[in-house]
Design an enzyme around this catalytic site. Structure first.
Site, short mmCIF file in Angstrom:
data_model
loop_
_atom_site.label_atom_id
_atom_site.label_comp_id
_atom_site.label_asym_id
_atom_site.label_seq_id
_atom_site.Cartn_x
_atom_site.Cartn_y
_atom_site.Cartn_z
N LYS A 67 0.87 -1.18 0.00
CA LYS A 67 0.00 0.00 0.00
C LYS A 67 0.90 1.23 0.00
O LYS A 67 1.96 1.23 0.66
CB LYS A 67 -0.89 -0.05 1.25
CG LYS A 67 -1.96 1.04 1.30
CD LYS A 67 -2.85 0.83 2.53
CE LYS A 67 -3.92 1.88 2.66
NZ LYS A 67 -4.81 1.64 3.81
N SER A 142 -9.69 1.34 2.42
CA SER A 142 -8.75 2.15 1.67
C SER A 142 -7.62 1.35 1.02
O SER A 142 -6.95 1.89 0.13
CB SER A 142 -8.15 3.22 2.58
OG SER A 142 -7.41 2.65 3.62
N SER A 166 -10.11 -1.04 6.69
CA SER A 166 -9.51 -0.78 5.38
C SER A 166 -8.75 -1.91 4.73
O SER A 166 -8.39 -1.81 3.56
CB SER A 166 -8.57 0.42 5.48
OG SER A 166 -9.31 1.57 5.20
N1 GLN Z 1 -13.59 3.69 6.05
C1 GLN Z 1 -12.96 4.09 7.28
C2 GLN Z 1 -12.58 5.55 7.23
O1 GLN Z 1 -12.65 6.13 6.19
C3 GLN Z 1 -11.76 3.22 7.56
C4 GLN Z 1 -10.53 3.60 6.88
C5 GLN Z 1 -9.33 2.76 7.29
O2 GLN Z 1 -9.45 1.73 7.93
N2 GLN Z 1 -8.16 3.27 6.97
O3 GLN Z 1 -12.24 6.12 8.22
#
Ligand code: GLN
Length: 477
Positions: A67, A142, A166
């Site tokens: 990532k 993400s 994410s």
């Molecule tokens: N969807 C969640 C957010 O936008 C989780 C994101 C994540 O785990 N990085 O905060």
């Protein structure tokens, strides 16, 4: 191009049935093809293994992606943000150092929601990441690039990060396995943070065995990260077992009841039956509705407050994007207004509001207190049960158009409990609805990754979704 698991890679290299340089030539072509189809890479950085590669480890010669919030020495690390689009780190993250020691081969950096904030992978500066099973749909976020590339068969493993869900959400949408381990199991040195009290590095693969191999290699104490645990790391892969007869599993019935799609409910119930068949004790329990509804607001306040504080350093002075202004303050305001997507700016506004002195007590500190109550509740459940199992969301990956308005449900919110409480949490594919993957999620006690892996291994052995991938047709592009 053939698609291999980590073990198949290792065996093929050892006995000479895989020709490394030929494979990497094919892999480069495949990466370009998948990039056109999925838009999942931010940087392609082929490091073909050396001719005299030493097979010191199961990961030697194995291609992988990271990532793009994981710092890589002399390789751009953008966190998919305009603010960091030219950022080239001067050091490797701890997990990257570990994988280098194993002679694994980084072939690219994977797209993500900007600064990990999002669940669709639609906010990346390089555009959306597409789902390999249907490119009209999102991969989820993400860690969308990581999930999409593992699901396409390009690489057997990828690293991602998980602050709310994410790793697990895109893993579920793309039909791969994704694990967020216990908070503190893996060093976060060199990871661009989202929210330090929730962030975890994790692994995405196509089989539980592969996941166990990678997890074991990257977990463990790191002097540079004071939150990393000093506990010794078990041999997860060697300890994998299909004997789960002493495992007690709790099903959160009020989460299952929310599911609107009966086909997803049926796939979930099938997993329940399989666990029972394998000898586990399975009970239905109820989670407090009040706490369930509190998860998302608590998470939003804590995650955004921490993010606001961490990213105060992205001001255009030391590194990253810089705009102009009449004076320093104006320059910083312009830099931050132009460097971050409006979604991110919105989150910083919420974070600043919650951290403002006059609001701290009623927002940030209150959220921390409610977090404690939620954590105590799940820990109480985990005193009796080894595993909590829930559906990994209540739908398949949305179409790009549908995903523009971000939404979440209480089923999605439950995944966040693993971050609030630091628990290990693994998502495993469990079937298809409308030809798209559907998944189940298993959470366990802190530092008891092994029981989570063993349950997943058992389920995987009873379902045909292990090693699945969607390579795509050449005429998809
Ligand atoms: N969807 C969640 C957010 O936008 C989780 C994101 C994540 O785990 N990085 O905060």
């Amino acid at each position: 191009m053939k698609v291999y698991s980590i073990e198949q890679w290792h065996d093929g290299l050892l006995n000479g049935t895989i020709d490394v340089s030929l494979y990497y030539q094919q892999l480069q072509k495949e990466a370009l093809f998948q990039q056109k189809r999925l838009n999942a890479l931010t940087t392609i950085c082929f490091q073909t293994p050396p001719q005299d590669l030493i097979f010191n480890s199961l990961l030697a010669g194995v291609p992988y992606v990271l990532k793009d919030n994981i710092c890589t020495y002399q390789i751009p690390t953008t966190a998919s943000s305009r603010m960091l689009k030219d950022f080239i780190p001067v050091y490797d993250a701890h997990v990257v150092q570990r994988l280098k020691q194993e002679n694994a081969c980084l072939i690219g950096k994977a797209s993500m929601d900007e600064l990990s904030m999002g669940s669709t992978n639609m906010t990346a500066i390089t555009g959306p990441v597409y789902n390999p099973w249907d490119t009209k749909r999102i991969a989820g976020g993400s860690s969308g690039g990581s999930a999409s590339l593992v699901a396409s068969g390009l690489v057997p493993f990828a690293l991602g990060t998980d602050t709310g869900d994410s790793i697990r959400r895109p893993a579920g949408f793309c039909g791969v396995i994704g694990m967020k381990p216990t908070w503190g199991l893996i060093s976060r040195y060199g990871i661009i943070p989202y929210a330090a009290s929730l962030d975890a590095v994790g692994v995405l693969t196509r089989s539980v065995q592969d996941l166990s191999i990678v997890l074991e290699k990257i977990a463990g104490y790191d002097f540079h990260d004071m939150t990393s645990s000093r506990l010794s790391i078990p041999h997860y892969r060697q300890n994998l077992s299909l004997d789960i007869s002493n495992v007690k599993v709790a099903i959160i019935q009020n989460i299952v009841d929310i599911l609107e799609d009966d086909r997803i409910k049926t796939l979930f119930q099938n997993c329940v039956s399989l666990l029972k068949k394998a000898g586990a004790t399975v009970h239905n329990i109820t989670f407090s509705q009040t706490y369930l509804e509190a998860i998302f607001p608590v998470y939003q306040i804590i995650a955004n407050s921490e993010a606001t504080s961490h990213h105060a350093s992205l001001d255009g002075i030391k590194y990253g994007f810089q705009s102009q202004g009449q004076n320093l303050e104006e320059m910083i305001v312009h830099t931050r207004s132009q460097g971050f997507h409006p979604n991110i700016q919105q989150r910083f506004i919420l974070g600043s509001l919650a951290l403002k002195q006059e609001n701290q007590e009623k927002m940030f500190k209150k959220a921390q207190k409610v977090r404690r109550l939620i954590v105590e509740d799940i820990q109480k459940i985990l005193k009796t049960y080894d595993i909590v199992m829930i559906p990994n969301g209540d739908g398949i990956a949305p179409l790009i158009e549908e995903a523009k308005s971000q939404s979440h449900t209480l089923v999605d919110d439950f995944l966040i409990i693993a971050n609030l409480a630091g628990l290990p949490s693994l998502t495993l594919p469990c079937g298809f609805v409308d030809d798209m993957p559907v998944a189940v999620n298993l959470m366990g006690r802190c530092f008891d990754e092994q029981t989570v892996l063993n349950c997943a291994y058992t389920l995987e052995s009873m379902m045909p979704y292990c090693r699945q991938y969607a390579k795509g047709e050449r005429n998809d592009v």
